[in-house]
Design a protein around this motif. Structure first.
Motif, PDB file in Angstrom:
ATOM      1  N   SER A  30       0.801  -1.220   0.000  1.00 35.76           N
ATOM      2  CA  SER A  30       0.000   0.000   0.000  1.00 35.76           C
ATOM      3  C   SER A  30       0.833   1.269   0.000  1.00 35.76           C
ATOM      4  N   SER A  31       2.152   1.142   0.175  1.00 38.00           N
ATOM      5  CA  SER A  31       2.966   2.357   0.190  1.00 38.00           C
ATOM      6  C   SER A  31       3.167   2.840  -1.253  1.00 38.00           C
ATOM      7  N   PRO A  32       2.879   4.116  -1.552  1.00 33.51           N
ATOM      8  CA  PRO A  32       3.042   4.617  -2.925  1.00 33.51           C
ATOM      9  C   PRO A  32       4.470   4.433  -3.444  1.00 33.51           C
ATOM     10  N   VAL A  33       5.439   4.513  -2.536  1.00 33.27           N
ATOM     11  CA  VAL A  33       6.833   4.352  -2.960  1.00 33.27           C
ATOM     12  C   VAL A  33       7.092   2.904  -3.397  1.00 33.27           C
ATOM     13  N   THR A  34       6.522   1.951  -2.670  1.00 35.80           N
ATOM     14  CA  THR A  34       6.685   0.540  -3.060  1.00 35.80           C
ATOM     15  C   THR A  34       6.006   0.285  -4.398  1.00 35.80           C
ATOM     16  N   VAL A  35       4.799   0.851  -4.559  1.00 41.50           N
ATOM     17  CA  VAL A  35       4.080   0.674  -5.827  1.00 41.50           C
ATOM     18  C   VAL A  35       4.925   1.246  -6.964  1.00 41.50           C
ATOM     19  N   ARG A  36       5.491   2.403  -6.753  1.00 45.69           N
ATOM     20  CA  ARG A  36       6.330   3.011  -7.794  1.00 45.69           C
ATOM     21  C   ARG A  36       7.564   2.151  -8.065  1.00 45.69           C
ATOM     22  N   TYR A  37       8.182   1.664  -7.009  1.00 43.45           N
ATOM     23  CA  TYR A  37       9.409   0.873  -7.164  1.00 43.45           C
ATOM     24  C   TYR A  37       9.153  -0.405  -7.963  1.00 43.45           C
ATOM     25  N   LEU A  38       7.984  -1.010  -7.743  1.00 47.87           N
ATOM     26  CA  LEU A  38       7.707  -2.310  -8.383  1.00 47.87           C
ATOM     27  C   LEU A  38       6.988  -2.192  -9.726  1.00 47.87           C
ATOM     28  N   THR A  39       6.358  -1.028  -9.999  1.00 47.26           N
ATOM     29  CA  THR A  39       5.583  -0.908 -11.255  1.00 47.26           C
ATOM     30  C   THR A  39       5.855   0.373 -12.041  1.00 47.26           C
ATOM     31  N   GLY A  40       6.426   1.386 -11.417  1.00 44.98           N
ATOM     32  CA  GLY A  40       6.630   2.673 -12.092  1.00 44.98           C
ATOM     33  C   GLY A  40       5.438   3.612 -11.980  1.00 44.98           C
ATOM     34  N   PHE A  41       4.337   3.145 -11.412  1.00 45.25           N
ATOM     35  CA  PHE A  41       3.135   3.991 -11.340  1.00 45.25           C
ATOM     36  C   PHE A  41       3.299   5.067 -10.273  1.00 45.25           C
TER      37      PHE A  41
END
Ligand code: GLY
Ligand code: MN
Length: 363
Positions: A30-41
């Motif tokens: 749920s962390s936006p940084v993790t989402v960005r790190y794993l998908t670029g979104f």
């Protein structure tokens, strides 16, 4: 032949291995940084469900176009309403039983909602710090982004200082620094720019005030730029006038401590040994009590990330880690002095990325 995985795909494959090793069917991220790190979104509202079959990225209809343009994920779901409900429905459909979650990010309320949504048959397990540890070691692309952020940061500092006049407000100078960073291509400042003059500089995280910078007042500037999502961090001291003997003495001690910290930064060294190297110098000058924070921190997609360069942090430094070295001394009622660089751990030692000279800048 199989298509080559993107950098995001490689990270997700690695993370699937982490989940398998931990005996988990999947993870709720749920962390936006993790989402960005794993998908670029980079959307502001997203959740990621990782499982053996890949990643399902959830976002809301405001991001229908953006998620298609930006995100690298096996499945993208645009859901109206509460995203968590859509995630829970997908977990049930996939018959996941043991789910990891980000204990350092998910709120108590979020955890309770997730538990209610999934029901008693699904066990929720806190994930370890594997993601933070992996994020600490930067890829070539991430290092290039940090280099860009550093270059913007240093050039903006030079340009803004050219505009400086005695009597300028701290807030005006902070605005000029931010303005120049944007003009030079920063997405934003990496954190709230600190401009603190005189006694106010004794507050390590001072907020700029609508107060004129006086002649002969110490001026602490702590700034960072964000480029392609990655941060830089730099602190420099300037002085419109002539340094007092006390300022010159303290400055020299902090600079020596900072150089000792840099000297100790190499692969295989512990984060605490870097902290000790800087702290030892200030102790030898009788200034240890005035050094009230740790020597530095990792930085990347976040301005403060693993590892902390502190007294008790045993993390072993590795090539590719990017950290700050930023000792300081703070005297209530008089002022503070801090010097900070962004530093890359290399195969043989380290590279100070920040090009800005470190002498006390007389304006
Ligand atoms: N430069 C702000 C901080 O490291 O806390
Ligand atoms: Mn910092």
């Amino acid at each position: 032949m199989k298509a080559k995985l993107s950098e995001f795909g490689e990270r997700r494959r690695w993370f699937q291995g982490v989940l398998a090793e931990a005996g988990l069917d999947g993870a709720f991220l749920s962390s936006p940084v993790t989402v960005r790190y794993l998908t670029g979104f980079t959307g502001s509202n997203s959740m990621l469900l990782m499982g053996a079959s890949g990643a399902e990225l959830f976002t809301d209809p405001r991001y229908t176009v953006q998620v298609e343009q930006e995100a690298d994920a096996e499945k993208k779901t645009v859901a109206a309403g509460v995203l968590m409900n859509a995630v829970c429905a997908s977990v049930k459909k996939r018959r996941m039983r043991r789910m990891g979650f980000e204990a350092s990010h998910l709120t108590y309320e979020g955890y309770a909602r997730l538990g209610e949504g999934l029901g008693a048959k699904v066990a929720l397990k806190p994930l370890g710090r594997g993601l933070a540890e992996r994020r600490a070691v930067k890829s070539a692309g991430e290092i290039a982004a940090i280099r860009r952020a550093v270059a913007i940061n240093s050039e903006a500092y030079e340009r803004a200082l050219k505009q400086f006049r005695v009597g300028m407000l701290e807030t005006e100078l902070a605005a000029e620094l931010d303005h120049q960073m944007r003009l030079l291509g920063a997405e934003c400042a990496a954190f709230d720019t600190i401009v603190a003059s005189g006694a106010h500089s004794a507050l390590p995280h001072a907020h700029p005030r609508p107060v004129p910078v006086k002649a002969n007042a110490l001026l602490l500037i702590d700034m960072g730029a964000q480029a392609s999502g990655y941060a830089s961090d730099m602190t420099r001291m300037a002085l419109p006038g002539k340094p007092s003997r006390r300022a010159a003495k303290l400055y020299r001690a902090v600079l020596e401590a900072q150089l000792a910290g840099i000297d100790a930064t190499r692969p295989g060294a512990s984060a605490s040994s870097v902290d000790h190297a800087a702290r030892r110098v200030l102790k030898s000058e009788g200034l240890e009590e005035l050094f009230i924070h740790s020597t530095g921190h990792g930085l990347g997609l976040e301005i403060h990330e693993y590892p902390r360069i502190g007294k008790t942090e045993e993390c072993e430094l590795k090539p590719g880690m990017v950290i700050t070295i930023e000792p300081g001394v703070y005297v209530e009622g008089w002022g503070g002095i801090r010097i900070e660089d962004t530093v890359l751990v290399t195969e043989r030692g380290c590279e100070v990325l920040t090009p800005t000279p470190k002498e006390l800048r007389v304006l």
